[in-house]
Scaffold this active site. Structure first.
Site, short mmCIF file in Angstrom:
data_model
loop_
_atom_site.label_atom_id
_atom_site.label_comp_id
_atom_site.label_asym_id
_atom_site.label_seq_id
_atom_site.Cartn_x
_atom_site.Cartn_y
_atom_site.Cartn_z
N HIS A 3 0.85 -1.19 0.00
CA HIS A 3 0.00 0.00 0.00
C HIS A 3 0.88 1.23 0.00
O HIS A 3 1.82 1.35 0.81
CB HIS A 3 -0.91 0.03 1.23
CG HIS A 3 -1.78 1.23 1.31
ND1 HIS A 3 -1.77 2.13 2.36
CD2 HIS A 3 -2.71 1.72 0.43
CE1 HIS A 3 -2.64 3.09 2.14
NE2 HIS A 3 -3.23 2.86 0.98
N SER A 4 0.62 2.18 -0.91
CA SER A 4 1.24 3.50 -0.91
C SER A 4 2.78 3.43 -0.90
O SER A 4 3.38 2.88 -1.83
CB SER A 4 0.69 4.30 0.28
OG SER A 4 0.92 5.67 0.14
#
Length: 222
Positions: free
Chosen positions: A76-77
């Site tokens: 994520h991210s």
């Protein structure tokens, strides 16, 4: 059975992926939601020397210690910086890659270079001078993030070719307030037949805001 290794984004710990990990286990898979050095339950390890290489090694060590040879790396991210490095270091232990509204860097890239709009935030390093505070709207469990990991450039020691892996999925969140920092990346990956792009009606924290859709994408990927 697949083995999911889940790498959180900036300021977050393994708790952000734990509900998803439980559901993956209910479907018969293994799931490892990781907390990187200096974050979450490991916040006491935060120093000025914790950087991107530290976090890459965190994940590599998990693959080696748990004897994982078919990892589905889910990032994520900021975690995309980490998993790309991991896939480069130990490609023989990686089966496929899933980037959840995440960075997909190349050799020499950094968070600083890829997301210039966030530089003002990165430099809010508080009293320590090396820890970026979580934003006010983050989960209360979010902790300060090591600045060095955002500035350090990713150095790929292999050829950096992600095409060697069985599958590459990108989950794009459409619910940003304003323009997503990943919009141009989405366009690039849509034009690449080696990638599968999933547009999801969610804000950036897809694990929280669209868990059912994300679970389906992960299950379909294996």
């Amino acid at each position: 059975m697949a083995t999911f290794v889940l790498v959180p984004g900036m300021c977050h710990g393994g708790w952000t992926f734990e509900p998803l990990a439980r559901r993956l286990r209910e479907h018969g898979h293994q799931a490892y939601p990781l907390t990187l050095t200096g974050l979450g339950a490991r916040a006491h390890l935060l120093t000025s020397t914790v950087n991107l290489e530290t976090h890459i090694q965190d994940v590599v060590n998990t693959l080696l210690d748990e004897q994982i040879e078919d990892a589905v790396l889910v990032a994520h991210s900021y975690g995309g910086m980490v998993t790309t490095g991991v896939a480069d270091r130990v490609p023989d232990r990686v089966d496929s890659l899933v980037y959840v509204d995440a960075l997909v860097p190349g050799d020499g890239d950094s968070c600083w270079s890829l997301v210039p709009a966030e530089r003002e935030w990165y430099l809010e390093s508080g009293e320590t001078g090396y820890a970026v505070p979580p934003l006010p709207f983050f989960d209360p469990r979010a902790t300060a993030h090591p600045l060095a990991s955002l500035i350090q450039r990713l150095r790929l020691t292999g050829d950096g070719d992600l095409a060697r892996f069985r599958r590459r999925d990108y989950v794009y969140a459409t619910g940003w307030d304003g323009e997503s920092p990943f919009e141009s990346l989405r366009e690039q990956l849509l034009a690449d037949p080696l990638w599968t792009v999933h547009d999801v009606d969610s804000r950036h924290n897809v694990m929280r805001d669209a868990p059912d859709i994300l679970l389906k994408i992960l299950l379909d990927s294996v």
